[in-house]
Design a protein around this motif. Structure first.
Motif, PDB file in Angstrom:
ATOM      1  N   MET A   1       0.853  -1.190   0.000  1.00 23.50           N
ATOM      2  CA  MET A   1       0.000   0.000   0.000  1.00 23.50           C
ATOM      3  C   MET A   1       0.890   1.241   0.000  1.00 23.50           C
ATOM      4  O   MET A   1       1.726   1.409   0.892  1.00 23.50           O
ATOM      5  CB  MET A   1      -0.893  -0.005   1.250  1.00 23.50           C
ATOM      6  CG  MET A   1      -2.010   1.002   1.203  1.00 23.50           C
ATOM      7  SD  MET A   1      -3.154   0.766   2.584  1.00 23.50           S
ATOM      8  CE  MET A   1      -4.359   2.021   2.186  1.00 23.50           C
ATOM      9  N   PRO A   2       0.761   2.120  -0.999  1.00 27.14           N
ATOM     10  CA  PRO A   2       1.647   3.290  -1.065  1.00 27.14           C
ATOM     11  C   PRO A   2       1.396   4.250   0.090  1.00 27.14           C
ATOM     12  O   PRO A   2       0.293   4.334   0.629  1.00 27.14           O
ATOM     13  CB  PRO A   2       1.285   3.932  -2.409  1.00 27.14           C
ATOM     14  CG  PRO A   2      -0.110   3.477  -2.681  1.00 27.14           C
ATOM     15  CD  PRO A   2      -0.200   2.098  -2.109  1.00 27.14           C
ATOM     16  N   LEU A   3       2.450   4.984   0.461  1.00 32.13           N
ATOM     17  CA  LEU A   3       2.300   6.015   1.477  1.00 32.13           C
ATOM     18  C   LEU A   3       1.370   7.098   0.955  1.00 32.13           C
ATOM     19  O   LEU A   3       1.361   7.425  -0.229  1.00 32.13           O
ATOM     20  CB  LEU A   3       3.663   6.623   1.815  1.00 32.13           C
ATOM     21  CG  LEU A   3       4.662   5.724   2.526  1.00 32.13           C
ATOM     22  CD1 LEU A   3       5.958   6.472   2.777  1.00 32.13           C
ATOM     23  CD2 LEU A   3       4.086   5.218   3.838  1.00 32.13           C
ATOM     24  N   ARG A   4       0.576   7.667   1.874  1.00 32.94           N
ATOM     25  CA  ARG A   4      -0.387   8.704   1.516  1.00 32.94           C
ATOM     26  C   ARG A   4       0.054  10.016   2.173  1.00 32.94           C
ATOM     27  O   ARG A   4       0.294  10.054   3.381  1.00 32.94           O
ATOM     28  CB  ARG A   4      -1.782   8.303   1.999  1.00 32.94           C
ATOM     29  CG  ARG A   4      -2.316   7.063   1.298  1.00 32.94           C
ATOM     30  CD  ARG A   4      -3.444   6.398   2.078  1.00 32.94           C
ATOM     31  NE  ARG A   4      -4.472   7.329   2.500  1.00 32.94           N
ATOM     32  CZ  ARG A   4      -5.467   7.769   1.719  1.00 32.94           C
ATOM     33  NH1 ARG A   4      -5.549   7.334   0.472  1.00 32.94           N
ATOM     34  NH2 ARG A   4      -6.359   8.611   2.182  1.00 32.94           N
ATOM     35  N   VAL A   5       0.131  11.077   1.362  1.00 36.52           N
ATOM     36  CA  VAL A   5       0.680  12.346   1.828  1.00 36.52           C
ATOM     37  C   VAL A   5      -0.256  13.496   1.484  1.00 36.52           C
ATOM     38  O   VAL A   5      -0.854  13.521   0.408  1.00 36.52           O
ATOM     39  CB  VAL A   5       2.071  12.599   1.187  1.00 36.52           C
ATOM     40  CG1 VAL A   5       2.609  13.975   1.555  1.00 36.52           C
ATOM     41  CG2 VAL A   5       3.059  11.521   1.635  1.00 36.52           C
ATOM     42  N   VAL A   6      -0.366  14.452   2.420  1.00 37.18           N
ATOM     43  CA  VAL A   6      -1.011  15.735   2.154  1.00 37.18           C
ATOM     44  C   VAL A   6       0.087  16.789   2.069  1.00 37.18           C
ATOM     45  O   VAL A   6       0.970  16.846   2.938  1.00 37.18           O
ATOM     46  CB  VAL A   6      -2.008  16.118   3.273  1.00 37.18           C
ATOM     47  CG1 VAL A   6      -2.428  17.580   3.153  1.00 37.18           C
ATOM     48  CG2 VAL A   6      -3.234  15.213   3.218  1.00 37.18           C
ATOM     49  N   VAL A   7       0.047  17.621   1.026  1.00 42.75           N
ATOM     50  CA  VAL A   7       1.025  18.691   0.856  1.00 42.75           C
ATOM     51  C   VAL A   7       0.331  20.025   1.136  1.00 42.75           C
ATOM     52  O   VAL A   7      -0.617  20.398   0.439  1.00 42.75           O
ATOM     53  CB  VAL A   7       1.611  18.694  -0.568  1.00 42.75           C
ATOM     54  CG1 VAL A   7       2.593  19.860  -0.726  1.00 42.75           C
ATOM     55  CG2 VAL A   7       2.307  17.370  -0.859  1.00 42.75           C
ATOM     56  N   ALA A   8       0.798  20.726   2.171  1.00 36.97           N
ATOM     57  CA  ALA A   8       0.197  22.006   2.574  1.00 36.97           C
ATOM     58  C   ALA A   8       1.226  23.119   2.414  1.00 36.97           C
ATOM     59  O   ALA A   8       2.221  23.166   3.146  1.00 36.97           O
ATOM     60  CB  ALA A   8      -0.291  21.924   4.017  1.00 36.97           C
ATOM     61  N   ASP A   9       0.989  24.002   1.461  1.00 32.52           N
ATOM     62  CA  ASP A   9       1.886  25.137   1.207  1.00 32.52           C
ATOM     63  C   ASP A   9       1.091  26.186   0.449  1.00 32.52           C
ATOM     64  O   ASP A   9       0.280  25.840  -0.416  1.00 32.52           O
ATOM     65  CB  ASP A   9       3.107  24.683   0.391  1.00 32.52           C
ATOM     66  CG  ASP A   9       4.199  25.739   0.363  1.00 32.52           C
ATOM     67  OD1 ASP A   9       4.011  26.774  -0.314  1.00 32.52           O
ATOM     68  OD2 ASP A   9       5.231  25.543   1.029  1.00 32.52           O
ATOM     69  N   ASP A  10       1.321  27.473   0.752  1.00 32.11           N
ATOM     70  CA  ASP A  10       0.524  28.502   0.094  1.00 32.11           C
ATOM     71  C   ASP A  10       1.018  28.819  -1.316  1.00 32.11           C
ATOM     72  O   ASP A  10       0.389  29.597  -2.026  1.00 32.11           O
ATOM     73  CB  ASP A  10       0.477  29.783   0.934  1.00 32.11           C
ATOM     74  CG  ASP A  10       1.853  30.397   1.172  1.00 32.11           C
ATOM     75  OD1 ASP A  10       2.860  29.710   0.916  1.00 32.11           O
ATOM     76  OD2 ASP A  10       1.916  31.556   1.623  1.00 32.11           O
ATOM     77  N   GLN A  11       2.117  28.210  -1.747  1.00 29.60           N
ATOM     78  CA  GLN A  11       2.622  28.430  -3.099  1.00 29.60           C
ATOM     79  C   GLN A  11       2.276  27.223  -3.983  1.00 29.60           C
ATOM     80  O   GLN A  11       2.723  26.103  -3.732  1.00 29.60           O
ATOM     81  CB  GLN A  11       4.134  28.626  -3.079  1.00 29.60           C
ATOM     82  CG  GLN A  11       4.583  29.830  -2.274  1.00 29.60           C
ATOM     83  CD  GLN A  11       6.087  29.978  -2.263  1.00 29.60           C
ATOM     84  OE1 GLN A  11       6.735  29.941  -3.306  1.00 29.60           O
ATOM     85  NE2 GLN A  11       6.653  30.130  -1.077  1.00 29.60           N
ATOM     86  N   ALA A  12       1.503  27.484  -5.003  1.00 28.93           N
ATOM     87  CA  ALA A  12       1.068  26.408  -5.893  1.00 28.93           C
ATOM     88  C   ALA A  12       2.242  25.714  -6.561  1.00 28.93           C
ATOM     89  O   ALA A  12       2.227  24.489  -6.779  1.00 28.93           O
ATOM     90  CB  ALA A  12       0.117  26.965  -6.958  1.00 28.93           C
ATOM     91  N   LEU A  13       3.293  26.476  -6.890  1.00 28.91           N
ATOM     92  CA  LEU A  13       4.456  25.884  -7.562  1.00 28.91           C
ATOM     93  C   LEU A  13       5.152  24.881  -6.644  1.00 28.91           C
ATOM     94  O   LEU A  13       5.603  23.825  -7.107  1.00 28.91           O
ATOM     95  CB  LEU A  13       5.428  26.990  -7.965  1.00 28.91           C
ATOM     96  CG  LEU A  13       6.620  26.562  -8.830  1.00 28.91           C
ATOM     97  CD1 LEU A  13       6.132  25.931 -10.135  1.00 28.91           C
ATOM     98  CD2 LEU A  13       7.524  27.759  -9.114  1.00 28.91           C
ATOM     99  N   VAL A  14       5.229  25.199  -5.344  1.00 29.96           N
ATOM    100  CA  VAL A  14       5.845  24.271  -4.390  1.00 29.96           C
ATOM    101  C   VAL A  14       5.009  23.001  -4.288  1.00 29.96           C
ATOM    102  O   VAL A  14       5.542  21.886  -4.323  1.00 29.96           O
ATOM    103  CB  VAL A  14       5.990  24.930  -3.005  1.00 29.96           C
ATOM    104  CG1 VAL A  14       6.431  23.915  -1.960  1.00 29.96           C
ATOM    105  CG2 VAL A  14       6.987  26.085  -3.072  1.00 29.96           C
ATOM    106  N   ARG A  15       3.694  23.173  -4.189  1.00 26.46           N
ATOM    107  CA  ARG A  15       2.820  21.998  -4.070  1.00 26.46           C
ATOM    108  C   ARG A  15       2.945  21.095  -5.282  1.00 26.46           C
ATOM    109  O   ARG A  15       3.067  19.871  -5.161  1.00 26.46           O
ATOM    110  CB  ARG A  15       1.367  22.426  -3.876  1.00 26.46           C
ATOM    111  CG  ARG A  15       1.106  23.203  -2.595  1.00 26.46           C
ATOM    112  CD  ARG A  15      -0.393  23.243  -2.275  1.00 26.46           C
ATOM    113  NE  ARG A  15      -1.204  23.757  -3.356  1.00 26.46           N
ATOM    114  CZ  ARG A  15      -1.488  25.048  -3.550  1.00 26.46           C
ATOM    115  NH1 ARG A  15      -0.991  25.963  -2.720  1.00 26.46           N
ATOM    116  NH2 ARG A  15      -2.265  25.423  -4.546  1.00 26.46           N
TER     117      ARG A  15
END
Length: 230
Positions: A1-15
């Motif tokens: 089962m792959p790891l599940r991640v949430v990416v939280a950053d106010d810059q769309a390019l970083v996300r």
């Protein structure tokens, strides 16, 4: 089962950049968030293994969002607790300590290489803290407030055996598992077992939280050398 991640950053390019790196590595980015409030909602909705959390975000910053999530941490699909990996463009000690004290398991600069990012996500998901023990000790010695811990925390410490207290003191002084094992003349596996029991008895997520507790309960005094287990 792959790891599940949430990416939280106010810059769309970083996300989008982090999403691409993680996806190529076989890690599933289940949600993105541009604010702390969105991050909290995404974590409740998706129950990820790891959250990549920017410290500086509008409305609710990453530190406040981390405290909110850790106040009632959701479990991932496999039952393990959600881990938070903090992101920032600034390598400042007070940011690092604030993140750790809020409940984060690690800290990364945004200019991290793709390999380092993937390794960090996997490490914190496995329950490791993403800071060298000696760095953790330096930060805690500088920013912790001895005696601030609640009486209930001191009562929890009383549940530890003498050997577990000894191991906790060594960890708080910045010793690795291998160094603690050598100091106590036991195997590394024995030290790992003690650490696991310490975390379980104290209800802590990782050894970083244990080190903070050791200083804030005055179990260890800043600037005082580690005792010789002799």
């Amino acid at each position: 089962m792959p790891l599940r991640v949430v990416v939280a950053d106010d810059q769309a390019l970083v996300r989008s950049g982090f999403r691409m790196i993680l996806t190529v590595a076989g890690i599933d980015v289940v949600a993105e968030a541009a604010t702390g409030d969105e991050a909290c909602a995404a974590v409740r909705r998706t129950r990820p293994d790891v959250v990549l959390m920017d410290i500086r975000m509008p409305n609710l910053d990453g530190l406040a969002a981390t405290r909110r999530i850790m106040a009632d941490p959701p479990s991932a699909a496999d039952g393990r607790p959600c881990r938070i990996l903090m992101l920032t463009t600034f390598d400042l000690d007070h940011y690092v300590y604030a993140a750790l004290n809020a409940g984060a398991s690690g800290f990364l600069l945004k200019d991290v290489t793709p390999e380092q990012l993937v390794a960090a996500v996997r490490a914190v998901s496995a329950g490791d803290a993403l800071l060298a023990p000696a760095i953790t000790r330096r930060l805690v010695e500088r920013f912790a407030h001895p005696g601030r811990a609640a009486p209930s925390v001191h009562a929890d410490l009383a549940r530890l055996t003498p050997r577990e207290l000894e191991v906790l003191r060594l960890l708080a002084h910045g010793l690795t598992n291998a160094e603690a094992a050598a100091a106590l003349t036991v195997s590394i596996e024995t030290v790992k077992t003690h650490v696991t029991r310490i975390l379980a008895k104290l209800g802590l997520r990782d050894r970083v939280q244990a080190v903070i507790l050791a200083y804030e309960t005055a179990l260890v005094t800043p600037g005082v050398a580690a005792p010789d287990p002799g």
